[in-house]
Design a protein around this motif. Structure first.
Motif, short mmCIF file in Angstrom:
data_model
loop_
_atom_site.label_atom_id
_atom_site.label_comp_id
_atom_site.label_asym_id
_atom_site.label_seq_id
_atom_site.Cartn_x
_atom_site.Cartn_y
_atom_site.Cartn_z
N ALA A 1 38.18 79.41 12.22
CA ALA A 1 37.27 79.87 13.27
C ALA A 1 37.54 79.18 14.62
O ALA A 1 37.66 79.87 15.64
N PRO A 2 37.64 77.85 14.65
CA PRO A 2 37.94 77.22 15.95
C PRO A 2 39.28 77.68 16.52
O PRO A 2 39.39 77.91 17.73
N LEU A 3 40.27 77.86 15.64
CA LEU A 3 41.57 78.34 16.10
C LEU A 3 41.43 79.68 16.79
O LEU A 3 41.95 79.90 17.89
N ILE A 4 40.72 80.58 16.12
CA ILE A 4 40.59 81.94 16.67
C ILE A 4 39.80 81.92 17.96
O ILE A 4 40.13 82.60 18.93
N ARG A 5 38.78 81.08 18.01
CA ARG A 5 37.97 81.00 19.22
C ARG A 5 38.82 80.53 20.40
O ARG A 5 38.83 81.13 21.47
N ASN A 6 39.58 79.48 20.18
CA ASN A 6 40.39 78.96 21.28
C ASN A 6 41.51 79.91 21.65
O ASN A 6 41.82 80.11 22.83
N PHE A 7 42.09 80.49 20.63
CA PHE A 7 43.26 81.31 20.87
C PHE A 7 42.91 82.57 21.64
O PHE A 7 43.61 82.98 22.56
N LEU A 8 41.79 83.18 21.28
CA LEU A 8 41.41 84.43 21.94
C LEU A 8 40.32 84.20 22.98
O LEU A 8 39.77 85.14 23.52
N SER A 9 40.02 82.95 23.26
CA SER A 9 38.92 82.55 24.14
C SER A 9 37.67 83.40 23.97
O SER A 9 37.20 84.08 24.87
N LEU A 10 37.15 83.38 22.74
CA LEU A 10 35.90 84.06 22.44
C LEU A 10 34.78 83.03 22.47
O LEU A 10 35.03 81.83 22.46
N SER A 11 33.54 83.54 22.50
CA SER A 11 32.43 82.59 22.51
C SER A 11 32.23 81.98 21.14
O SER A 11 31.73 80.88 21.00
N THR A 12 32.61 82.72 20.10
CA THR A 12 32.53 82.14 18.77
C THR A 12 33.72 82.60 17.94
O THR A 12 34.24 83.69 18.14
N GLY A 13 34.16 81.75 17.06
CA GLY A 13 35.27 82.13 16.19
C GLY A 13 34.81 82.80 14.91
O GLY A 13 35.61 83.23 14.10
N LEU A 14 33.49 82.86 14.73
CA LEU A 14 32.96 83.46 13.50
C LEU A 14 32.84 84.96 13.68
O LEU A 14 31.81 85.47 14.09
N THR A 15 33.91 85.68 13.41
CA THR A 15 33.93 87.12 13.69
C THR A 15 34.33 87.90 12.45
O THR A 15 34.74 87.33 11.44
N ALA A 16 34.25 89.23 12.58
CA ALA A 16 34.71 90.10 11.50
C ALA A 16 36.17 89.83 11.20
O ALA A 16 36.61 89.86 10.06
N PHE A 17 36.94 89.56 12.26
CA PHE A 17 38.36 89.29 12.07
C PHE A 17 38.57 88.04 11.22
O PHE A 17 39.34 88.05 10.27
N THR A 18 37.83 86.98 11.56
CA THR A 18 37.95 85.74 10.80
C THR A 18 37.60 85.97 9.34
O THR A 18 38.33 85.53 8.43
N ALA A 19 36.49 86.71 9.13
CA ALA A 19 36.06 86.96 7.76
C ALA A 19 37.11 87.76 7.01
O ALA A 19 37.44 87.46 5.86
N SER A 20 37.67 88.79 7.68
CA SER A 20 38.68 89.62 7.02
C SER A 20 39.88 88.78 6.63
O SER A 20 40.43 88.91 5.53
N LEU A 21 40.28 87.92 7.55
CA LEU A 21 41.45 87.07 7.30
C LEU A 21 41.22 86.18 6.07
O LEU A 21 42.02 86.14 5.14
N ILE A 22 40.07 85.51 6.08
CA ILE A 22 39.77 84.59 4.98
C ILE A 22 39.64 85.34 3.65
O ILE A 22 40.19 84.95 2.63
N LEU A 23 38.92 86.48 3.70
CA LEU A 23 38.74 87.25 2.47
C LEU A 23 40.07 87.81 1.99
O LEU A 23 40.32 87.89 0.79
N GLY A 24 40.90 88.21 2.95
CA GLY A 24 42.22 88.71 2.58
C GLY A 24 43.01 87.64 1.86
O GLY A 24 43.55 87.88 0.78
N ILE A 25 43.05 86.46 2.44
CA ILE A 25 43.77 85.35 1.81
C ILE A 25 43.21 85.08 0.42
O ILE A 25 43.94 84.90 -0.55
N MET A 26 41.88 85.14 0.34
CA MET A 26 41.24 84.84 -0.93
C MET A 26 41.60 85.86 -2.01
O MET A 26 41.77 85.52 -3.18
#
Lengths: 291, 252, 264
Positions: free
Chosen positions: C102-127
């Motif tokens: 989440a922090p990576l994604i937040r910094n990388f895409l300069s979003l207000s939060t890294g907790l996004t649908a994208f983050t969840a999809s990524l983690i669930l995909g890996i899982m």
């Protein structure tokens, strides 16, 4: 005449695809490996004797995770007490007694398979409604064990069924031909021969139960208890829920996140150890099986 | 003496530490049926599979000696097994059609070779099915599943599939062993009709089949070639005692 | 089942079925409370779809690798490891997602939060990848050897054999693996609860926080008082979830022949 002038191109296509397959595996290995490495490299530093044997202190910013380890063990044991007898007897009924062509049997099998796919949080709700509220067990080890036990039933039933089916028909026939009745045959011949398979299934379900969080959120687990549970009607701490709690409900992330790493390492090691036992057992049973 | 299609020279095959073939020397005549007979486990399937390099897929297999096909050793460095297998086709013990339609089964090899012209593929499929004596039975249901056919029909389909890519040699590994007597007779008849165009090597454990279907017979025992000669000579006047013992049913 | 429906039904005294399924607002604690489950359903579907987008190609390719390309000795080592990884509790993945991804994604895409649908999809995909790999490997290795031999003997290369014969023959097993993966992702609670963010609004982009059915149940059950409309509404969410997984399971049942099924 047919000639292979395109052979070079065909091998090129093959090489491209096989490279993609290699890279996919490598990518997966790197990603999963780095997740584990990341957690372990941070978590191992936290783990010491005190961490494993003490209770959390100062609003969960110090101390250990002993109550959570004990709680998880209680829940695992409790769920086995529920799922083993139920699972074994249902599987015996399904394989040995029910007539295989009966349409109801097929329906039951389908239902078991579907039950295996039901999200664990739904089992959690079920446990909340039935055990916590209707039976009045409250948020307790008992409610949690019952919920987890029922959740792991499909896995247990299926693996016991497979183990029973692996016992050759000739064993049964030999026993029946000696005048033993059906139940004696099952109890003395079929069950002992399929014991390794049953145990493997059971161990696999333990790994799953130990890591589950959602079903115990409303039925058994709390973030903090003062001591160890004194009776089955007391709530407990549990490893996965502890991690969740440290991450989401924390007030001092700088101190709590390292503890979460440590807890994660303990939980992963627990699950891996359980899996290793199952794999080892399965291998040994296969080697020693003489039929 | 006839033209020789394939020369097997000092062929030895090892699986791990076990030697399965011992320095086999055999010349396969062109446009004839050569039967390889012998008790089970004598290495006849291994010998057959060496000819189109199907043994390559086994782990820790080691092959020594040469197989000269068209003037080239197929085990020489730089020879591509895929090319070898296209030119030396194979039919297996149990019929193994692909889970595809009858038409697609026969067209498979052509598509692999990169044939795109629909008309040409169709013509070749029809030709192959006719050559395999299957055309009349399947012409109205070319696009139904190959599994709808009977065992004997499936085996003839596999033969049609093998000859569609116009190999020069056809290897057959007990092609009739899974079939009933009537289907067997049809397959044997087919084998005889194919020698106008193909050289056939036939492995069989059935001596009557070898006697009925082959021109030459090679007798293999414990991985060694005992005797090779015209079929009627082998069966009526064997030169070696082992051959006679086997043929009179003393072992195997 | 009976319990779920028994506890879920009463919510429809407060809200009609169509309002429940299609309502766009989920404010269970406002007065009057609003129970529109649409954002949650869409959240679940979005995260599941996204997760599959990561997991399916990777899982498929790696499964093929393990079954066909990998040298046998490597497979003996890799296969148990993959099965082991499939058993790692989801809370671990969620934890990793929160503290690392989440922090990576937040910094990388300069979003207000890294907790996004994208983050969840990524983690669930890996899982979900390890279990998909494992089932696909099973599906491919169960294809009879005779198909391979027939194709190779015709002068096909290894890849041609795989692509034209083995994979088509294994397609139902592969389909089942993907559906099982979908079932695992849609039912996943903890990881998604931790990384998806949690805003119960209809997602407009992949990089917004979302709330799924499972996360909603997990978060709000603690607050809902027994017998309240809110409590019943959460049970209704569980029914929706149950129906989703039921559909997926029926699909799998029809794909895999009797007796080839492994529950995991």
């Amino acid at each position: 005449m047919i000639e292979e002038n395109n052979l070079k191109r065909r091998y090129l296509v093959q090489n491209i695809w096989f490279t993609i397959f290699w890279l996919s595996m490598i990518l997966i290995a790197v990603v999963l490996g780095s997740i584990l490495y990341f957690i372990f490299s941070r978590g191992v530093k936290v783990i010491n004797w005190e961490f494993l044997t003490a209770a959390p202190r100062r609003g969960m910013t110090e101390g250990g995770i002993f109550p959570a380890i004990v709680g998880t063990l209680y829940l695992v044991l409790g769920s086995i007490v529920v799922s083993l007898p139920l699972g074994v007897f249902s599987a015996i009924y399904l394989t040995e007694y029910a007539s295989p062509r009966h349409p109801a049997l097929r329906a039951i099998r389908t239902a078991i398979h579907c039950l295996a796919g039901v999200p664990s949080v739904v089992f959690g709700l079920f446990g909340l409604a039935v055990f916590v509220k209707i039976f009045g067990f409250g948020v307790s080890v008992l409610s949690g064990s019952l919920t987890l036990g029922i959740m792991s039933l499909p896995v247990v039933i299926t693996s016991v069924e497979e183990a029973l089916k692996a016992v050759p028909l000739s064993f049964r026939e030999a026993s029946l031909a000696l005048g033993a009745n059906k139940w004696t045959t099952i109890w003395r011949v079929v069950l002992p021969s399929s014991l390794p398979g049953i145990l493997t299934g059971l161990i696999l379900s333990i790994g799953r139960v130990a890591g589950e969080t959602a079903p115990i959120m409303f039925t058994a687990a709390v973030f903090y208890t003062r001591g160890l549970p004194q009776s089955p009607f007391d709530p407990v701490m549990a490893l996965p829920y502890h991690i969740y709690g440290l991450i989401t409900e924390g007030t001092r992330p700088d101190k709590q996140i390292p503890l979460a790493y440590g807890t994660a390492v303990v939980l992963i090691l627990l699950v891996i150890a359980v899996d290793f036992i199952a794999i080892y057992w399965r291998g040994r049973a296969r080697r020693s099986r003489k039929w | 003496m006839e033209e020789i299609k394939l020369r097997i020279k000092d062929l030895s095959v090892f699986f791990g530490k076990k030697q399965v073939l011992h320095q086999v020397n055999l010349n396969i005549p062109a446009n004839k049926v050569t039967a390889i007979i012998g008790p089970s486990g004598c290495g006849k399937s291994t010998l057959l599979r060496s000819i189109n390099r199907m043994n390559d897929f086994f782990e820790d297999v080691r092959i020594e000696g040469e197989i000269i096909f068209d003037g080239n050793n197929i085990y020489a460095e730089g020879v591509d097994p895929v090319t070898v297998r296209r030119r030396i086709g194979m039919v297996f013990q149990t019929p193994n059609p692909f889970p595809k339609s009858i038409f697609e089964n026969v067209a498979y090899g052509l598509r692999i070779q990169g044939w795109k012209n629909k008309k040409a593929i169709e013509e070749q499929v029809v030709k192959s099915l006719q050559a395999a004596a299957l055309w009349d039975e399947v012409k109205d249901r070319l696009h139904s599943s190959a599994f709808d056919l009977s065992g004997g029909q499936q085996q003839r389909l596999c033969i049609a599939r093998a000859i569609a890519v116009e190999p020069e040699i056809l290897l057959m590994d007990e092609p009739a062993s899974a079939l009933d007597p009537i289907a067997t007779a049809r397959v044997e008849e087919l084998i005889r009709s194919l020698i106008k165009k193909y050289t056939i090597v036939l492995v069989t454990h059935n001596m009557q089949e070898a006697a009925r279907a082959s021109d030459y017979t090679a007798f293999l025992l414990l991985g060694k070639l005992i005797e090779f000669g015209p079929t009627n000579q082998i069966f009526t006047n064997p030169q070696k005692k082992e051959t006679e013992d086997y043929l009179t049913g003393r072992f195997g | 089942m009976v319990v779920l429906f028994g506890e879920g039904w009463p919510v429809f005294a407060h809200v009609s079925l169509s309002q429940f399924l299609l309502g766009k607002r989920w404010y269970p604690t406002s007065s009057p409370p609003q129970f529109g489950a649409l954002p949650l359903i869409l959240g679940s579907l979005l995260v599941t779809g996204g997760g599959l987008l990561f997991a399916v190609p990777l899982g498929l390719f790696a499964g093929i690798f393990l079954a066909e390309v990998c040298p046998p000795r490597g497979r003996e080592v890799l296969k148990p490891i993959v099965e082991l990884l499939a058993d790692i509790p989801s809370v671990i993945y969620g934890f990793f997602g929160v503290v690392v991804i989440a922090p990576l994604i937040r910094n990388f895409l300069s979003l207000s939060t890294g907790l996004t649908a994208f983050t969840a999809s990524l983690i669930l995909g890996i899982m979900a990848v390890p279990s998909i790999v494992s089932v696909i490997e099973d599906a491919i290795t169960s294809i009879p050897r005779s198909y391979r031999e027939a194709s190779l003997a015709l002068g096909a290369t290894h890849w041609e054999t795989l692509h034209r014969v083995v994979l088509p023959a294994a397609s139902s097993g592969i389909g089942a693996a993907i559906i099982l993966g979908a079932g695992r992702i849609i039912g996943e609670t903890m990881a998604v609860l931790m990384v998806a963010g949690g805003a119960p609004v209809i997602p407009r982009s992949f990089f917004q926080p979302v709330r799924t059915l499972t996360a909603t149940i997990a978060v709000e059950m603690g607050e809902a008082s027994v017998g309240s409309p809110h409590y019943h509404a959460l049970f209704s969410l569980a029914i929706i979830l149950f129906l989703f997984t039921l559909i997926l399971n029926i699909l799998v049942e029809n794909l895999i022949p009797e007796g080839r099924r492994r529950v995991r």
